[in-house]
Scaffold this active site. Structure first.
Site, mmCIF file in Angstrom:
data_model
loop_
_atom_site.group_PDB
_atom_site.id
_atom_site.type_symbol
_atom_site.label_atom_id
_atom_site.label_comp_id
_atom_site.label_asym_id
_atom_site.label_seq_id
_atom_site.Cartn_x
_atom_site.Cartn_y
_atom_site.Cartn_z
ATOM 1 N NE ARG A 79 -4.757 -29.583 11.159
ATOM 2 C CZ ARG A 79 -3.368 -28.644 11.977
ATOM 3 N NH1 ARG A 79 -3.476 -27.301 11.584
ATOM 4 N NH2 ARG A 79 -3.335 -29.581 13.176
ATOM 5 N N GLY A 80 -7.636 -28.612 13.858
ATOM 6 C CA GLY A 80 -7.048 -28.091 14.962
ATOM 7 C C GLY A 80 -8.646 -28.015 15.818
ATOM 8 C CB ALA A 81 -8.776 -27.708 19.444
ATOM 9 N NE ARG A 99 -11.062 -34.736 13.443
ATOM 10 C CZ ARG A 99 -9.299 -34.243 14.055
ATOM 11 N NH1 ARG A 99 -9.423 -32.887 12.992
ATOM 12 N NH2 ARG A 99 -8.381 -35.106 13.972
ATOM 13 C CD GLN A 144 -1.529 -33.245 12.164
ATOM 14 O OE1 GLN A 144 -0.459 -34.379 11.755
ATOM 15 N NE2 GLN A 144 -2.709 -33.627 11.740
ATOM 16 C CG ASP A 155 -6.864 -31.577 19.910
ATOM 17 O OD1 ASP A 155 -5.746 -31.744 19.663
ATOM 18 O OD2 ASP A 155 -7.146 -31.568 19.188
ATOM 19 C CG ASN A 208 -1.288 -31.676 20.955
ATOM 20 O OD1 ASN A 208 -2.118 -30.583 20.936
ATOM 21 N ND2 ASN A 208 -0.413 -31.609 21.056
HETATM 22 O O1 MRU Z 1 -5.648 -33.756 14.210
HETATM 23 P P1 MRU Z 1 -5.186 -32.180 13.686
HETATM 24 O O2 MRU Z 1 -4.893 -32.658 13.371
HETATM 25 O O3 MRU Z 1 -7.243 -31.781 14.343
HETATM 26 O O4 MRU Z 1 -5.131 -31.687 15.513
HETATM 27 C C1 MRU Z 1 -4.515 -31.278 15.893
HETATM 28 C C2 MRU Z 1 -3.623 -30.990 17.066
HETATM 29 O O5 MRU Z 1 -3.689 -31.632 17.464
HETATM 30 C C3 MRU Z 1 -3.441 -29.578 16.986
HETATM 31 O O6 MRU Z 1 -1.611 -30.016 18.325
HETATM 32 C C4 MRU Z 1 -4.150 -28.654 18.669
HETATM 33 O O7 MRU Z 1 -5.606 -28.888 17.706
HETATM 34 C C5 MRU Z 1 -4.272 -27.635 18.877
HETATM 35 S S1 MRU Z 1 -4.313 -26.475 17.759
HETATM 36 C C6 MRU Z 1 -4.111 -24.847 18.171
#
Ligand code: MRU
Length: 344
Positions: A46-48, A89, A194, A235, A245
């Site tokens: 996960r994470g963009a 997603r 997270q 994101d 985000n």
């Molecule tokens: O649902 P997630 O864990 O994928 O969400 C992640 C976030 O919102 C992060 O802050 C975002 O992706 C930035 S990652 C460098």
């Protein structure tokens, strides 16, 4: 040991299973793009930026899985894989960026074997570039913080949300590497945690001074002078400077404004969506069980109605600057974001 969230190894994709953290550091290996899609959907990764590169690696698996011997057949198999990966997603724009980048490379190939080679090479290059980009973001952002600052962050925009080093946590790492003594406050980030499971884990792993707070203590810590600045990831960032985000980011930004604390966003250019308007962006709604329990423990009555958006939108007026690999955009964002892209 430096954490590598996602990697291409011997014609397979290897990832840290983030659902197991912080209790176990387990690596999973995939050779089927459908399994990569499931991993993205279920937050194994996960994470963009991390899902952007995972999508690209998923496409690289798809070229290996395709038995087609014609250009048309291979491109059609890739199109199918792209659709399945894309539907996992909806909010982070990096996923479609990763998939589109690979599709573009594939379309330029003249033979089936050329496409196989160039797609895999491009996906590997995207992973390497992610780390270099994060280091540049970190260096640019480090100038914004002073010795002895305490920096708040929300969710996880660290090595675990990227291929390595991180965006918001990249800024924190680079500030520390520049010789400044800093402390971090990490929000727990309910419902998926997270902040406590991932940010606290990776900062402790790197010996960076971190304190964990419940999300409900953001106001308390700011009102009591415990926070000098905030840095979060993103994101999706629009041309207007609207930032999508992790859910709760808007609350943190609002509270920072209330206390005159600078609020920064750190993200690569691949997180910008210069076409969409705020109302076009789909906010992912996740399952109620994330809210009605913590882990396996039920914490709410059966049958309760739940609202569980995974992301929110922070308007540009709450954002002091957007830190990218090409520099820091400051308000008014319409102009400064355009300039960042011109510098490319
Ligand atoms: O649902 P997630 O864990 O994928 O969400 C992640 C976030 O919102 C992060 O802050 C975002 O992706 C930035 S990652 C460098």
């Amino acid at each position: 040991m430096e954490l590598r969230t996602v990697e291409w190894k011997n014609d397979s994709v290897v990832m840290i299973d983030q659902t197991k953290l912080p209790n176990e550091l387990v690596f999973v290996k995939y050779t089927d793009f459908n399994d990569v899609a499931t991993a993205i959907r279920t937050l194994v990764v996960r994470g963009a930026p991390a899902i952007g590169v995972s999508g690209a690696f998923g496409m690289a698996l798809a070229v290996l899985q395709s038995s087609s011997e014609t250009l048309e057949g291979l491109l059609s198999d890739l199109k199918n894989a792209k659709k399945i990966l894309f539907e996992t997603r909806p909010t982070a724009v990096n996923l479609s960026w990763g998939l589109e980048t690979i599709m573009k490379v594939a379309k330029q190939g003249k033979t089936v074997s050329e496409i196989r080679n160039t797609v895999i090479a491009k996906a590997k290059q995207m992973a390497e570039e992610d780390i270099n980009t994060n280091k540049k973001i970190g260096k640019n952002g480090a100038e914004l913080f002073q010795d002895d600052d305490t920096i708040m962050t929300h969710c996880n925009a660290g090595a675990l949300a990227t291929v390595g080093y991180g965006t918001a946590l990249g800024v924190i790492r680079a500030t520390k590497e520049s010789g400044k003594n800093i402390k971090v406050i990490a929000t727990e980030t309910r419902p998926v945690q997270q902040g406590s499971r991932l940010t606290a884990f990776e900062l402790k792993h790197d010996n960076i001074d971190v304190s964990l707070i419940p999300d409900t203590a953001v106001g308390y810590t700011m009102a009591n002078g415990l926070v000098n600045g905030v840095v979060v990831g993103a994101d999706r960032i629009l041309q207007t400077g609207h930032v999508f985000n992790k859910i709760g980011t808007y609350q943190v930004a609002t509270m920072a404004k209330q206390h005159n604390i600078p609020f920064y966003v750190a993200a690569p250019l691949s997180t910008f969506d210069l076409e969409s308007r705020p109302e076009d962006v789909i906010i992912e709604q996740r399952k109620p069980s994330e809210v009605t329990g913590i882990g396996d423990k039920k914490t709410a009555p059966d049958g309760i109605d739940v609202i569980n958006p995974a992301f929110d939108m922070t308007p540009p007026g709450l954002i002091s600057g957007i830190i990218t690999e090409n520099g820091i955009a400051k308000p008014p964002y319409e102009d400064s974001i355009k300039k960042l892209f011109k510098a490319n």
